[in-house]
Design a protein around this motif. Structure first.
Motif, PDB file in Angstrom:
ATOM      1  N   SER A  35       0.820  -1.224   0.000  1.00  0.00           N
ATOM      2  CA  SER A  35       0.000   0.000   0.000  1.00  0.00           C
ATOM      3  C   SER A  35       0.851   1.270   0.000  1.00  0.00           C
ATOM      4  CB  SER A  35      -0.966  -0.004   1.192  1.00  0.00           C
ATOM      5  OG  SER A  35      -0.250  -0.094   2.406  1.00  0.00           O
ATOM      6  N   LEU A  36       1.971   1.245   0.722  1.00  0.00           N
ATOM      7  CA  LEU A  36       2.863   2.418   0.674  1.00  0.00           C
ATOM      8  C   LEU A  36       3.475   2.557  -0.713  1.00  0.00           C
ATOM      9  CD1 LEU A  36       5.047   2.739   3.901  1.00  0.00           C
ATOM     10  CD2 LEU A  36       3.363   4.327   3.011  1.00  0.00           C
ATOM     11  N   VAL A  39       1.221   4.323  -3.119  1.00  0.00           N
ATOM     12  CA  VAL A  39       1.242   5.779  -2.955  1.00  0.00           C
ATOM     13  C   VAL A  39       2.479   6.377  -3.641  1.00  0.00           C
ATOM     14  CG1 VAL A  39       1.409   7.617  -1.234  1.00  0.00           C
ATOM     15  CG2 VAL A  39      -0.149   5.713  -0.855  1.00  0.00           C
ATOM     16  N   ILE A  42       1.889   6.353  -7.467  1.00  0.00           N
ATOM     17  CA  ILE A  42       0.993   7.429  -7.913  1.00  0.00           C
ATOM     18  C   ILE A  42       1.721   8.776  -7.925  1.00  0.00           C
ATOM     19  CG2 ILE A  42      -1.082   8.710  -7.237  1.00  0.00           C
ATOM     20  CD1 ILE A  42      -2.353   5.993  -6.766  1.00  0.00           C
ATOM     21  N   PHE A  43       2.555   8.977  -6.925  1.00  0.00           N
ATOM     22  CA  PHE A  43       3.380  10.198  -6.910  1.00  0.00           C
ATOM     23  C   PHE A  43       4.277  10.250  -8.154  1.00  0.00           C
ATOM     24  CE2 PHE A  43       7.638  11.887  -5.640  1.00  0.00           C
ATOM     25  CZ  PHE A  43       7.298  13.227  -5.586  1.00  0.00           C
ATOM     26  N   GLU A  46       2.219  11.098 -11.237  1.00  0.00           N
ATOM     27  CA  GLU A  46       1.835  12.519 -11.260  1.00  0.00           C
ATOM     28  C   GLU A  46       3.013  13.382 -11.706  1.00  0.00           C
ATOM     29  OE1 GLU A  46       0.307  13.067  -7.236  1.00  0.00           O
ATOM     30  OE2 GLU A  46      -1.723  13.156  -8.041  1.00  0.00           O
ATOM     31  N   VAL A  53      -3.708  12.806  -9.869  1.00  0.00           N
ATOM     32  CA  VAL A  53      -4.443  11.539  -9.837  1.00  0.00           C
ATOM     33  C   VAL A  53      -5.360  11.515  -8.619  1.00  0.00           C
ATOM     34  CG1 VAL A  53      -4.221   9.031  -9.629  1.00  0.00           C
ATOM     35  CG2 VAL A  53      -2.548  10.324 -10.979  1.00  0.00           C
ATOM     36  N   PHE A  55      -6.762   9.847  -5.921  1.00  0.00           N
ATOM     37  CA  PHE A  55      -6.594   8.550  -5.268  1.00  0.00           C
ATOM     38  C   PHE A  55      -6.576   8.731  -3.769  1.00  0.00           C
ATOM     39  CE2 PHE A  55      -4.038   5.174  -3.367  1.00  0.00           C
ATOM     40  CZ  PHE A  55      -4.649   4.043  -3.879  1.00  0.00           C
ATOM     41  N   ASN A  56      -7.499   8.051  -3.091  1.00  0.00           N
ATOM     42  CA  ASN A  56      -7.560   8.078  -1.627  1.00  0.00           C
ATOM     43  C   ASN A  56      -7.253   6.666  -1.135  1.00  0.00           C
ATOM     44  OD1 ASN A  56      -8.320   7.984   1.070  1.00  0.00           O
ATOM     45  ND2 ASN A  56     -10.028   9.402   0.800  1.00  0.00           N
ATOM     46  N   ALA A  57      -6.166   6.527  -0.375  1.00  0.00           N
ATOM     47  CA  ALA A  57      -5.738   5.201   0.080  1.00  0.00           C
ATOM     48  C   ALA A  57      -6.770   4.543   0.982  1.00  0.00           C
ATOM     49  CB  ALA A  57      -4.399   5.305   0.805  1.00  0.00           C
ATOM     50  N   ASN A  58      -7.667   5.350   1.572  1.00  0.00           N
ATOM     51  CA  ASN A  58      -8.702   4.782   2.425  1.00  0.00           C
ATOM     52  C   ASN A  58      -9.712   3.971   1.637  1.00  0.00           C
ATOM     53  OD1 ASN A  58      -8.378   5.944   5.258  1.00  0.00           O
ATOM     54  ND2 ASN A  58      -8.065   7.708   3.925  1.00  0.00           N
TER      55      ASN A  58
ATOM     56  N   GLY B 204       0.296  13.970   0.560  1.00  0.00           N
ATOM     57  CA  GLY B 204       1.081  12.976  -0.160  1.00  0.00           C
ATOM     58  C   GLY B 204       0.776  11.551   0.263  1.00  0.00           C
ATOM     59  N   LEU B 205       0.429  11.360   1.518  1.00  0.00           N
ATOM     60  CA  LEU B 205       0.151  10.005   2.013  1.00  0.00           C
ATOM     61  C   LEU B 205      -1.212   9.479   1.570  1.00  0.00           C
ATOM     62  CD1 LEU B 205       1.376   9.663   5.712  1.00  0.00           C
ATOM     63  CD2 LEU B 205       1.935   8.159   3.809  1.00  0.00           C
ATOM     64  N   ARG B 206      -2.057  10.402   1.064  1.00  0.00           N
ATOM     65  CA  ARG B 206      -3.369  10.012   0.534  1.00  0.00           C
ATOM     66  C   ARG B 206      -4.273   9.401   1.598  1.00  0.00           C
ATOM     67  NH1 ARG B 206      -3.599  11.226  -5.240  1.00  0.00           N
ATOM     68  NH2 ARG B 206      -1.439  11.582  -5.767  1.00  0.00           N
ATOM     69  N   VAL B 207      -4.167   9.872   2.817  1.00  0.00           N
ATOM     70  CA  VAL B 207      -5.038   9.358   3.872  1.00  0.00           C
ATOM     71  C   VAL B 207      -5.972  10.421   4.441  1.00  0.00           C
ATOM     72  CG1 VAL B 207      -3.475   7.501   4.552  1.00  0.00           C
ATOM     73  CG2 VAL B 207      -3.289   9.731   5.673  1.00  0.00           C
ATOM     74  N   ASN B 221     -13.698   8.097   4.994  1.00  0.00           N
ATOM     75  CA  ASN B 221     -12.694   8.055   3.921  1.00  0.00           C
ATOM     76  C   ASN B 221     -11.448   8.844   4.299  1.00  0.00           C
ATOM     77  OD1 ASN B 221     -13.668  10.627   3.749  1.00  0.00           O
ATOM     78  ND2 ASN B 221     -14.243  10.532   1.590  1.00  0.00           N
ATOM     79  N   GLY B 222     -11.128   8.880   5.596  1.00  0.00           N
ATOM     80  CA  GLY B 222      -9.849   9.465   5.961  1.00  0.00           C
ATOM     81  C   GLY B 222      -9.922  10.407   7.139  1.00  0.00           C
ATOM     82  N   VAL B 264       3.521   2.756   8.969  1.00  0.00           N
ATOM     83  CA  VAL B 264       2.226   3.455   8.945  1.00  0.00           C
ATOM     84  C   VAL B 264       1.019   2.582   9.267  1.00  0.00           C
ATOM     85  CG1 VAL B 264       2.927   5.348   7.428  1.00  0.00           C
ATOM     86  CG2 VAL B 264       2.064   3.234   6.418  1.00  0.00           C
ATOM     87  N   THR B 299      -9.603   6.736   9.384  1.00  0.00           N
ATOM     88  CA  THR B 299      -9.035   6.080   8.210  1.00  0.00           C
ATOM     89  C   THR B 299      -9.657   4.694   8.129  1.00  0.00           C
ATOM     90  OG1 THR B 299      -7.141   5.119   9.384  1.00  0.00           O
ATOM     91  CG2 THR B 299      -6.822   7.297   8.402  1.00  0.00           C
ATOM     92  N   ALA B 300      -9.627   4.140   6.909  1.00  0.00           N
ATOM     93  CA  ALA B 300     -10.233   2.820   6.709  1.00  0.00           C
ATOM     94  C   ALA B 300      -9.598   1.802   7.647  1.00  0.00           C
ATOM     95  CB  ALA B 300     -10.053   2.395   5.248  1.00  0.00           C
TER      96      ALA B 300
END
Lengths: 86, 404
Positions: A35-36, A39, A42-43, A46, A53, A55-58, B204-207, B221-222, B264, B299-300
């Motif tokens: 998962s890391l 991310v 995607i960086f 971009e 992009v 994108f939500n990791a949740n 950047g972490l998208r959370v 969703n975060g 994380v 967070t999920a």
């Protein structure tokens, strides 16, 4: 084609593989990208294509950016480039 | 030596309010302080919501020369500490000053100071920064200024363990008073990272959630960031009784663990060990814990892992615990969050009022415990735990007991 090749290069670098070893049908999980790693990929995408992009990791499924396979990522990136150019 | 440790003062300053009472009342009213943020370049962020302190006038509270030395994270800590010390009624004479310390938590320290001054030299191209950049940004600035403001000359330091900073700090303070290392500890935490660089790094972490903090909800969703501080006075029981102090609650137990797993992703096993050991340290049984202030970041991964950890730690007793994440209202205050959240644990054991988790539309089946949803609940509680689980797999859990 250029987009697809570049995506393969980015994924290969993340997965410590050569681009030739990245199959079109492979999932990120198949490539050993966690998962890391997603991310980071995607960086890199971009930065490479100067796009943003969504994108939500949740909730990757709800992000409207298909990362289910190498082929799907290429298609999604091509679409974003078309949408976000100019 | 094993002393009993009690809380004789509390102070707070965050988006929910300017005093501990105001923050607790806002929590009990289910107030959500999350909204559009306002600071330079916010328009370049993809996430623009947070629980930002609005309408704050530093000029009304601090002189020009004080402001030159105080990053916002120091200002917030000083405001909260002043309130806590005033409530405690303590004045530090020469002897007590030597027996009084300060331990505060912070994840970002003077991050706003760094952000502004990097901009000055790199973006604006200036070759000079304000002379106090270093004493303003250092992680221990808030702890040191609190020690100076109140004349506390005992142990003083800052703990930085990301989102668990203030729980680790308060745990240190608790152990210091319990072991006889100090009579009084001024403790809690503060953070103020709501600036362009602070949020950009998190993006950047998208959370982060773009639209709200909904802990334990299917639609979560975060996380959403907040800012502020809370500070408490921890005091040795006999000392507090001898001077007739009003006692808010007893700090009964503390435990800290490391997941030793992922930088994380949280582990239920590490969190469960910390929760179970904190209750054991307090000399309590799981069925005496009536309230859990969850880490509950929305967070999920966190929320379902935390619920699994509660079941692992407490078995069927977890079913009898009311749980809430007040982050849904004050946001994630990072190194200050455990301190602000301890306010709700004090309200639970002292007054039997349980702050809700707001924005809960439909509970995630993977979070199937007794979540206090959307409105506060009245229910007497003998003891409560406050969870903090940091990036880096660091877990710190405090157990409070009703004082009697």
């Amino acid at each position: 084609m250029a987009v697809h090749d570049k995506i393969k290069e980015i994924l290969a670098e993340q997965a410590l593989l050569t681009p030739e070893d990245v199959a079109d049908t492979a999932s990120l999980q198949d490539l050993g990208i966690d998962s890391l790693g997603v991310v980071e990929v995607i960086f890199a995408i971009e930065e490479e294509f100067s796009i943003s992009v969504p994108f939500n990791a949740n909730d990757p499924e709800a992000s409207n950016f298909d990362i289910s396979s190498v082929h799907a990522i290429s298609a999604a990136v091509s679409q974003l480039i078309a949408q976000q150019s100019g | 030596m094993t002393n009993r440790v009690v809380i004789t003062g509390q102070g707070a300053f965050c988006a929910l309010g300017g005093t501990a009472d105001a923050v607790v009342n806002a929590m009990l009213n289910g107030t959500c302080a999350i909204g559009q943020m306002d600071f330079p370049d916010v328009g370049r962020l993809s996430v623009q919501i947070g629980a930002q302190i609005k309408g704050y006038d530093a000029n009304a509270l601090f002189t020009r020369s004080e402001q030159a030395l105080y990053d916002p994270f120091t200002q917030y800590a000083l405001i909260a500490a002043k309130e806590a010390m005033a409530q405690s009624g303590l004045t530090l004479n020469d002897a007590l000053a030597l027996q009084t310390g300060v331990v505060l938590g912070s994840a970002g320290g003077g991050l706003q100071t760094q952000d502004q001054n990097y901009k000055t030299v790199y973006e604006d191209g200036k070759n000079r920064v304000h002379p106090f950049v270093v004493p303003r940004l250092m992680m221990n600035a808030a702890s040191s200024h609190v020690s100076m403001a109140h004349g506390a000359k005992g142990p003083c330091f800052t703990v930085s363990t990301a989102c668990a900073s203030s729980n680790h700090a308060m745990g240190q303070a608790f152990q210091m008073v319990r072991s006889g290392g100090a009579q009084v500890m001024i403790t809690g935490g503060s953070d103020s990272m709501l600036c362009f660089g602070g949020i950009k790094a998190w993006e950047g972490l998208r959370v982060l959630s773009p639209d709200g903090c909904r802990p334990f909800c299917e639609t979560r969703n975060g996380m959403v960031q907040g800012e502020g501080a809370a500070v408490f006075v921890f005091e040795e029981l006999e000392h507090a009784k001898a001077r007739g102090a009003t006692i808010l609650a007893e700090v009964a137990g503390f435990s800290m663990t490391a997941d030793a797993a992922d930088i994380v992703v949280p582990s239920a096993e590490g969190a469960a060990r910390a929760m179970a050991a904190s209750v054991v340290d307090a000399g309590l049984n799981a069925d005496q814990i009536g309230y859990v202030n969850a880490h509950g970041t929305a967070t999920a991964v966190n929320d379902k892992t935390e619920v699994a950890a509660l079941r692992t730690a407490f078995g069927s007793a977890a079913e009898g615990m009311a749980i809430s994440s007040t982050k849904s209202m004050h946001g994630h205050i990072m190194g200050g969050t455990g301190a602000v959240e301890l306010l709700s644990c004090i309200a639970a054991v002292k007054d039997g009022v349980l702050a809700p988790t707001v924005n809960l539309h439909s509970k995630d089946p993977a979070c199937d415990l007794d979540v206090v949803a959307n409105t506060a609940r009245e229910n007497p509680v003998e003891a409560a735990i406050s969870n903090a689980f940091a990036f880096g797999g660091l877990n710190a859990v405090i157990t409070l007991k009703r004082f009697s």
